[in-house]
Write a protein that holds these residues in place. Structure first.
Motif, short mmCIF file in Angstrom:
data_model
loop_
_atom_site.label_atom_id
_atom_site.label_comp_id
_atom_site.label_asym_id
_atom_site.label_seq_id
_atom_site.Cartn_x
_atom_site.Cartn_y
_atom_site.Cartn_z
N MET A 96 20.45 27.76 39.46
CA MET A 96 21.17 28.99 39.13
C MET A 96 20.70 29.54 37.79
O MET A 96 20.59 28.79 36.83
N SER A 97 20.44 30.80 37.71
CA SER A 97 20.11 31.42 36.43
C SER A 97 21.36 31.54 35.58
O SER A 97 22.41 31.94 36.05
N ASP A 98 21.25 31.21 34.29
CA ASP A 98 22.39 31.34 33.39
C ASP A 98 22.47 32.73 32.79
O ASP A 98 23.37 33.02 32.01
N THR A 99 21.53 33.61 33.08
CA THR A 99 21.50 34.92 32.45
C THR A 99 21.79 36.06 33.42
O THR A 99 22.20 37.12 33.00
N ARG A 100 21.59 35.84 34.72
CA ARG A 100 21.86 36.89 35.69
C ARG A 100 22.73 36.34 36.83
O ARG A 100 22.50 35.24 37.30
N PRO A 101 23.74 37.13 37.24
CA PRO A 101 24.60 36.62 38.31
C PRO A 101 23.84 36.54 39.62
O PRO A 101 23.07 37.43 39.97
N PRO A 102 23.98 35.43 40.35
CA PRO A 102 23.31 35.31 41.64
C PRO A 102 23.92 36.27 42.65
O PRO A 102 25.03 36.78 42.48
N ARG A 103 23.22 36.50 43.72
CA ARG A 103 23.65 37.47 44.72
C ARG A 103 25.03 37.15 45.29
O ARG A 103 25.79 38.06 45.65
N VAL A 104 25.39 35.88 45.36
CA VAL A 104 26.65 35.50 45.98
C VAL A 104 27.85 36.13 45.27
O VAL A 104 28.90 36.35 45.87
N THR A 105 27.73 36.45 43.99
CA THR A 105 28.85 37.04 43.26
C THR A 105 28.83 38.56 43.25
O THR A 105 29.71 39.18 42.66
N GLY A 106 27.84 39.16 43.89
CA GLY A 106 27.64 40.61 43.78
C GLY A 106 28.87 41.44 44.13
O GLY A 106 29.28 42.31 43.37
N ARG A 107 29.48 41.16 45.28
CA ARG A 107 30.64 41.94 45.71
C ARG A 107 31.83 41.73 44.78
O ARG A 107 32.52 42.68 44.39
N PHE A 108 32.08 40.48 44.43
CA PHE A 108 33.24 40.20 43.60
C PHE A 108 33.06 40.74 42.19
O PHE A 108 34.04 41.13 41.54
N ALA A 109 31.83 40.77 41.69
CA ALA A 109 31.58 41.28 40.34
C ALA A 109 32.08 42.71 40.18
O ALA A 109 32.60 43.09 39.13
N HIS A 110 31.96 43.51 41.24
CA HIS A 110 32.45 44.89 41.18
C HIS A 110 33.97 44.95 41.14
O HIS A 110 34.55 45.91 40.65
N ARG A 111 34.60 43.92 41.67
CA ARG A 111 36.06 43.88 41.70
C ARG A 111 36.64 43.36 40.38
O ARG A 111 37.82 43.57 40.08
N ALA A 112 35.82 42.64 39.61
CA ALA A 112 36.28 41.98 38.39
C ALA A 112 36.35 42.98 37.24
O ALA A 112 35.51 42.98 36.33
N THR A 113 37.37 43.79 37.25
CA THR A 113 37.56 44.84 36.24
C THR A 113 38.61 44.42 35.22
O THR A 113 39.38 43.48 35.44
N LEU A 114 38.68 45.16 34.14
CA LEU A 114 39.70 44.90 33.12
C LEU A 114 41.10 45.13 33.69
O LEU A 114 42.04 44.40 33.39
N ARG A 115 41.24 46.15 34.52
CA ARG A 115 42.55 46.43 35.13
C ARG A 115 43.04 45.24 35.96
O ARG A 115 44.20 44.87 35.89
N ARG A 116 42.14 44.66 36.76
CA ARG A 116 42.51 43.48 37.54
C ARG A 116 42.93 42.34 36.61
O ARG A 116 43.93 41.66 36.86
N SER A 117 42.17 42.11 35.55
CA SER A 117 42.48 41.02 34.63
C SER A 117 43.85 41.18 34.00
O SER A 117 44.64 40.23 33.95
N VAL A 118 44.16 42.37 33.55
CA VAL A 118 45.46 42.63 32.92
C VAL A 118 46.59 42.40 33.92
O VAL A 118 47.63 41.79 33.59
N GLY A 119 46.41 42.86 35.15
CA GLY A 119 47.44 42.69 36.16
C GLY A 119 47.71 41.22 36.48
O GLY A 119 48.86 40.79 36.57
N LEU A 120 46.65 40.45 36.64
CA LEU A 120 46.81 39.04 36.98
C LEU A 120 47.41 38.24 35.83
O LEU A 120 48.34 37.44 36.02
#
Length: 259
Positions: free
Chosen positions: A1-25
């Motif tokens: 796994m590269s430590d500098t770039r997110p692998p493809r497996v996280t691509g969809r979730f990365a778009h969901r990981a917003t500040l708004r989601r973090s504050v809500g959770l």
């Protein structure tokens, strides 16, 4: 796994990981013990999004028709959310009191230990555990078991709370920073009862470094991603920084593909 770039497996979730989601959770944590249906309802929906996005990133398919095992599933708060996306959800919980705590009836629920899962080797599409490893005296034995029951090419996701983070002591925090035993005794003095999460009995000090070390060393799986569960995407880099990550990552997600 590269430590500098997110692998493809996280691509969809990365778009969901917003500040708004973090504050809500993070805001919902105050309801964990007073109104657990509020807290776990939101976490359940977020967990289905997380697991679904990762599974799609890994396989190109959604969760329809998959068997999903939840290690430490408690009373089954996640059942309806996974049923709603067409997955067969199987919670495994060792504590019968915890299984019935919310009065829910979850078909297929299994009483069993995460340290010796009563599931056939290589038999499930997804095995995940959310906020459980810190409650287990041998978390990496549990992680090995999770990989064992996952089919080759399947998804294993382990998400757990880091001891030195703000929620490491659970209800005894932030005093756990001065020692788990001290925090537990202080809680008992203040509230007149023992904490639900008792240090050394049902709460343990697990670190980010330990999880990464296990995930990189296991021969049964390939580490695809490691990131903070409740952080926005732009803060995922914290996992790369030793020492700092123990205090600021809060909850680590380890994503592995079963070999």
């Amino acid at each position: 796994m590269s430590d500098t770039r997110p692998p493809r497996v996280t691509g969809r979730f990365a778009h969901r990981a917003t500040l708004r989601r973090s504050v809500g959770l993070l805001g919902s944590f105050r309801f964990e013990q007073t109104a657990p249906e509020v807290f776990y309802g939101g976490v359940a929906r977020d967990t289905v999004d997380l697991i679904g996005d990762l599974y799609t990133g890994l396989t190109g398919r959604d969760l329809t028709g998959t068997t999903v095992v939840d290690v430490g599933g408690g009373p089954g708060y996640f059942a309806d959310a996974f049923d709603g996306v067409g997955a067969r959800y199987v919670p495994i919980e060792p504590d019968p009191t915890e299984m019935h705590a919310a009065g829910l009836q979850v078909g297929g629920a299994i009483r069993g230990s995460g340290l010796a899962l009563p599931v056939r080797t290589g038999s499930v599409d997804v095995c995940f555990s959310s906020n459980v490893a810190e409650h287990v005296s041998r978390p990496w034995v549990m992680a090995d078991e999770m990989l064992r029951v996952t089919r080759p090419g399947g998804l294993m996701v382990l998400s757990y709370t880091l001891w030195w983070g703000p929620f490491g002591g659970h209800e005894t925090g932030p005093w756990h920073a001065f020692g788990g035993e001290y925090a537990a005794r202080r809680y008992a003095r203040k509230h007149g009862r023992e904490p639900k999460n008792r240090y050394g009995v049902s709460l343990f000090d697990v670190s980010c470094a330990e999880g990464l070390r296990w995930a990189r060393a296991t021969s049964d799986g390939e580490l695809l991603a490691a990131f903070p569960r409740y952080h926005p995407r732009w803060a995922w880099w914290l996992v790369k920084v030793p020492v700092v990550r123990e205090f600021l990552v809060s909850n680590l997600v380890l994503v592995l593909r079963r070999n």
